[in-house]
Design an enzyme around this catalytic site. Structure first.
Site, short mmCIF file in Angstrom:
data_model
loop_
_atom_site.label_atom_id
_atom_site.label_comp_id
_atom_site.label_asym_id
_atom_site.label_seq_id
_atom_site.Cartn_x
_atom_site.Cartn_y
_atom_site.Cartn_z
N ASP A 35 -14.49 -3.61 16.84
CA ASP A 35 -15.36 -2.52 17.29
C ASP A 35 -16.80 -2.98 17.11
OD1 ASP A 35 -16.57 0.26 17.68
OD2 ASP A 35 -14.43 0.73 17.79
N HIS A 45 -11.15 4.77 30.11
CA HIS A 45 -11.60 6.03 30.72
C HIS A 45 -13.07 6.30 30.37
CE1 HIS A 45 -11.07 9.15 27.29
NE2 HIS A 45 -11.46 7.98 26.82
C1 SAM Z 1 -12.96 6.73 22.50
S1 SAM Z 1 -13.11 5.65 21.14
C2 SAM Z 1 -11.46 5.08 21.00
C3 SAM Z 1 -11.14 4.61 19.63
C4 SAM Z 1 -9.71 4.15 19.39
N1 SAM Z 1 -9.31 3.09 20.28
C5 SAM Z 1 -8.73 5.31 19.48
O1 SAM Z 1 -7.82 5.26 20.27
O2 SAM Z 1 -8.89 6.27 18.75
C6 SAM Z 1 -14.00 4.29 21.84
C7 SAM Z 1 -14.29 3.19 20.85
O3 SAM Z 1 -14.85 2.09 21.55
C8 SAM Z 1 -15.87 1.53 20.73
N2 SAM Z 1 -16.78 0.74 21.59
C9 SAM Z 1 -17.70 1.18 22.46
N3 SAM Z 1 -18.35 0.17 23.05
C10 SAM Z 1 -17.81 -0.96 22.55
C11 SAM Z 1 -18.06 -2.34 22.80
N4 SAM Z 1 -18.97 -2.73 23.69
N5 SAM Z 1 -17.31 -3.23 22.13
C12 SAM Z 1 -16.37 -2.82 21.24
N6 SAM Z 1 -16.10 -1.53 20.97
C13 SAM Z 1 -16.81 -0.61 21.62
C14 SAM Z 1 -16.50 2.73 20.10
O4 SAM Z 1 -17.26 2.40 18.96
C15 SAM Z 1 -15.29 3.58 19.78
O5 SAM Z 1 -14.77 3.30 18.53
#
Ligand code: SAM
Length: 435
Positions: A289, A335
């Site tokens: 993350d 999404h």
């Molecule tokens: C909607 S959450 C989903 C979290 C987890 N996969 C779940 O199912 O509960 C989106 C996640 O993507 C991470 N994220 C956003 N942009 C990112 C990036 N460029 N690289 C890695 N992670 C990222 C956010 O910090 C967040 O934890």
């Protein structure tokens, strides 16, 4: 002979009685309670997804009662109410902002005057008028949040107690009713300013907060906001149809290579990988993350027994993937991005992909219109709109998923898309066929 519309009301009421009976018979046979708004009542129905018939009956009951309720109102009154029900957010926001649920005692009741004094104490001396506080609380009571057991006195209901005690849900309320309140009102202005935008910097959030950062960068500037978002996601992830069980059982994880590594991309604080690691002792997980998600405190939260197989690391999924693994898992990531950026995420995997490597996605898919039950349809349509509010992204139909892999690279072989039973999320699998 009754008209068709009158017959429909009769049919609905009969079906409602029949579905209710299935549920109450089940609860009675098992000696269980129904959910209740009584302060000590059950916050959720104790009906597991394995209790097939009552589980299904409950979903149908929600849909049937909604239809009968809407008919009883009629289109004209229904539309009037629908439009001004935006004040639901106002009273709910006030409860969150002014910590009203903390100010009401768990046992017994408190007068509006004493409640106002208590709220002042909890809000650094902020002096609300008794009248303002009372009207907000009395509106909330129409939504079964708090109760007024005696005129002039407020007590908790089961719902208001949840706001006080259930941290993810409390943060969900704050996130939706406070943080996204202005952004929602700015979606239409954003659509006018940037027509058909695929950019996450041209959203209602950007206009509302007068800033030009993408969503995740923006929330990570503010630790409180970021923490609230994380907890709110936990509340969302624990709703019906989003259970860990559907992730654990919905994909044949046991078929991945023995001792294989799964990279959980955008895996947040790792709670999904914890559940998977517990269920599949032969697999290891690298949870990637952004740096903002990794503090000493959160990294330390990997359960002791999983520490050898689950690592919380930092990686930006738009940059080339450094880890060669059996599978790359994305849950609730795609999404959150428009097609333009989803293609970038998929292509950034390529340097580490070896023949047979899997890309496993657990995400939403929009049902074909009219094919899903009320709850699923409504949830997915709501989610689809929220994706636009925050990031100009969208939910996708099954064919859109297939197309995404084809456009990313012809060497991705699309293996399929399926919705595990009782899950709101879908699994999508592709395989790397290149060198
Ligand atoms: C909607 S959450 C989903 C979290 C987890 N996969 C779940 O199912 O509960 C989106 C996640 O993507 C991470 N994220 C956003 N942009 C990112 C990036 N460029 N690289 C890695 N992670 C990222 C956010 O910090 C967040 O934890």
């Amino acid at each position: 002979m009754a008209s068709q519309s009158v017959q429909r009301m009769t049919v609905l009421s009969q079906e409602i009685a029949a579905k209710t009976k299935i549920i109450t018979d089940h609860l009675t046979a098992k000696g269980l309670d129904a959910a209740s708004f009584d302060v000590n009542g059950l916050a959720e129905f104790p009906i597991s997804q394995d209790d097939e018939e009552p589980y299904k009956a409950r979903l149908e009951l929600i849909s049937l009662t909604k239809e009968l309720h809407d008919i009883a109102l009629g289109p004209k009154e229904g539309l009037r109410y629908l439009a001004w029900d935006c004040v639901n957010t106002l009273s709910l926001q006030s409860i969150w902002e002014f910590k009203i649920a903390d100010a009401v005692p768990l046992d017994g009741k408190i007068s509006y005057e004493d409640l106002t004094a208590k709220v002042k104490e909890l809000n650094n001396g902020l002096s609300l008028s008794v009248l303002d506080l009372r009207r907000l609380v009395r509106h909330a009571i129409t939504n079964r949040i708090f109760a007024e057991p005696e005129k002039g006195f407020v007590a908790h209901s089961r719902t208001s107690r949840l706001i006080r005690e259930d941290a993810p849900l409390r943060n969900w309320v704050g996130f939706m009713c406070n943080d996204l309140w202005l952004p929602l009102a700015n979606v239409i202005p954003a659509m006018k300013k940037w027509p058909a935008s695929e950019e996450s910097t041209e959203t209602g959030v950007n206009l509302a907060y007068k800033q030009d950062l993408p969503w995740f960068d923006f929330i990570q500037q503010d630790q409180e906001f970021s923490k609230r978002y994380n907890l709110a996601m936990q509340a969302h992830g624990s709703g019906e149809g989003y259970s860990m069980e559907t992730v654990v059982k919905g994909y044949p994880w046991e078929k991945l290579p023995q001792d294989g590594t799964v990279v959980d991309m955008g895996g947040n604080q790792g709670y999904i990988s914890f559940a998977l690691a517990e269920a599949f002792p032969n697999l290891s997980f690298i949870v990637q993350d952004t740096a903002g998600m990794r503090t000493a405190e959160t990294i330390g939260k990997v359960p002791a027994e999983l520490q050898s197989r689950v690592q919380l690391t930092t990686h930006d999924f738009f940059t080339p993937q450094p880890v060669v693994a059996a599978a790359y898992f994305f849950r609730m990531i795609f999404h959150g991005f428009s097609d333009k950026y989803c293609l970038q995420i998929l292509r950034a995997l390529i340097p580490s992909l070896r023949p047979g490597a899997k890309v496993i996605i657990n995400d939403g898919a929009l049902p074909e219109p009219g094919t899903a039950g009320y709850i699923e349809d409504r949830t997915m349509r709501t989610l689809d709109l929220f994706m636009q509010v925050t990031v100009n992204a969208r939910e996708r139909e099954p064919d859109d998923w297939r197309d995404l892999f084809r456009r990313a690279d012809e060497r991705f072989k699309f293996n399929g898309i399926w919705q595990p039973e009782k899950s709101r999320m879908w699994f999508i699998e592709a395989e790397w066929t290149g060198e």
